[in-house]
Design an enzyme around this catalytic site. Structure first.
Site, mmCIF file in Angstrom:
data_model
loop_
_atom_site.group_PDB
_atom_site.id
_atom_site.type_symbol
_atom_site.label_atom_id
_atom_site.label_comp_id
_atom_site.label_asym_id
_atom_site.label_seq_id
_atom_site.Cartn_x
_atom_site.Cartn_y
_atom_site.Cartn_z
ATOM 1 N N SER A 127 0.868 -1.174 0.000
ATOM 2 C CA SER A 127 0.000 0.000 0.000
ATOM 3 C C SER A 127 0.901 1.219 0.000
ATOM 4 O O SER A 127 2.090 1.124 0.346
ATOM 5 C CB SER A 127 -0.854 -0.008 1.280
ATOM 6 O OG SER A 127 -1.394 1.260 1.550
ATOM 7 N N TYR B 169 -1.935 -1.169 10.566
ATOM 8 C CA TYR B 169 -1.885 -1.314 9.102
ATOM 9 C C TYR B 169 -0.564 -0.780 8.553
ATOM 10 O O TYR B 169 0.100 -1.438 7.737
ATOM 11 C CB TYR B 169 -3.075 -0.552 8.516
ATOM 12 C CG TYR B 169 -3.310 -0.743 7.040
ATOM 13 C CD1 TYR B 169 -4.159 -1.744 6.575
ATOM 14 C CD2 TYR B 169 -2.719 0.095 6.098
ATOM 15 C CE1 TYR B 169 -4.406 -1.911 5.216
ATOM 16 C CE2 TYR B 169 -2.959 -0.063 4.738
ATOM 17 C CZ TYR B 169 -3.807 -1.065 4.308
ATOM 18 O OH TYR B 169 -4.042 -1.225 2.958
#
Ligand code: NAD
Length: 256
Positions: free
Chosen positions: A138, A151
């Protein structure tokens, strides 16, 4: 059918995609199936897996598995030629309120399970001197955002794991890379809009423009099929020298 920009023939190859029941994983599974691969689609969501199987009945074999079962995850990866580590989840909370169990779950699914899947996949890849590991990271593997401690930590860890896999795999014909998108139009993003609105003190309808797209120069979300095409590119024969890299699909976010 979506036009493909990458010419890819995975006939005779097996590709395992985790999180294949939804969003980016589903798009990757269908893209690799279209390239001729037998796709081992791993997810804990039986309904989503069944829908995927209906979309590509001859190419997809579904494996219902919760990736927190790390031994089962490692076993599922035995014998695959292409491994796409994609499954993930998001928890949006400030650090002082972040539930430790949620932190551990995110790290288990998004970092430890990929380690175990890679571990399970490498012996066959090394044996045939060919393999492709693609890790769906990401922009948060490269940049941080507030309220996403687990995350961001998991994705930064995944970027590191991918680089080590690249270094060890190179002598065996195995490449490992990350694809690192900004916000992609998937259920994972839709589910976090309410939390983002509350934490940033703005109405839900402003979250996309005021939170999700502020750091992107290109003011639109990424489509799952665009991520899948980048995965296809990294699996192509012409990409054998690309390894240990992170390909940002981030609309210019990391240009800042
Ligand atoms: P999604 O929620 O649509 O799909 C995630 C899939 O992972 C689901 O099918 C879910 O069932 C599965 N999954 C989650 N936990 C699991 C577990 N314990 N065991 C088995 N399966 C499990 O999400 P998505 O947006 O398609 O995300 C896919 C990946 O892409 C994630 O790693 C995410 O971090 C990454 N990513 C997403 C975006 C985005 O904006 N959507 C941006 C960058 C990176």
């Amino acid at each position: 059918m979506t036009p493909h920009s990458v010419t890819l023939d995975l006939g005779g190859r097996t590709a395992l995609v985790t999180g294949a029941a939804s969003g980016i994983g589903r798009a990757c599974a269908l893209r690799l199936a279209a390239a001729g691969a037998k796709v081992r689609a791993v997810d804990r969501d039986a309904e989503g897996l069944a829908a995927l199987e209906r979309a590509a009945p001859d190419a997809v074999e579904t494996v219902r598995l919760d990736l927190t079962d790390l031994a089962a995850a490692e076993q599922a990866a035995a014998g695959v030629d292409v491994l796409v580590n994609n499954a993930g989840l998001q928890v949006v909370r400030p650090l002082e309120e972040f539930p430790p169990d949620a932190f551990r779950l995110v790290l288990t699914v998004m970092l430890e399970a990929p380690f175990r899947l890679i571990r399970g996949a490498l012996p066959h890849m090394y044996g045939q001197e060919w393999g492709r590991v693609v890790n769906i990271s990401s922009v948060h593997g490269l940049r941080a955002s507030a309220y996403k401690a687990a995350y961001v930590a998991a994705k930064h860890g995944l970027e590191g794991l991918s680089k080590v896999t690249a270094l060890e795999g190179a002598a065996h014909g195995v490449t490992s890379n990350c694809v690192s998108p900004a916000y992609v139009r998937t259920p994972l993003v839709e589910r976090q809009i309410a939390d983002q609105a509350r934490l940033h003190g703005i109405p839900e309808e402003r979250v996309v423009t005021d939170v999700m797209l502020t750091d992107s120069a290109v003011k639109r979300m990424v489509e799952p099929e665009e991520v899948a095409e980048a995965v296809a590119y990294l699996c192509a024969p012409q990409s054998s020298v690309i390894t240990g890299s992170s390909l940002p699909l981030d609309g210019g976010w990391t240009a800042h």
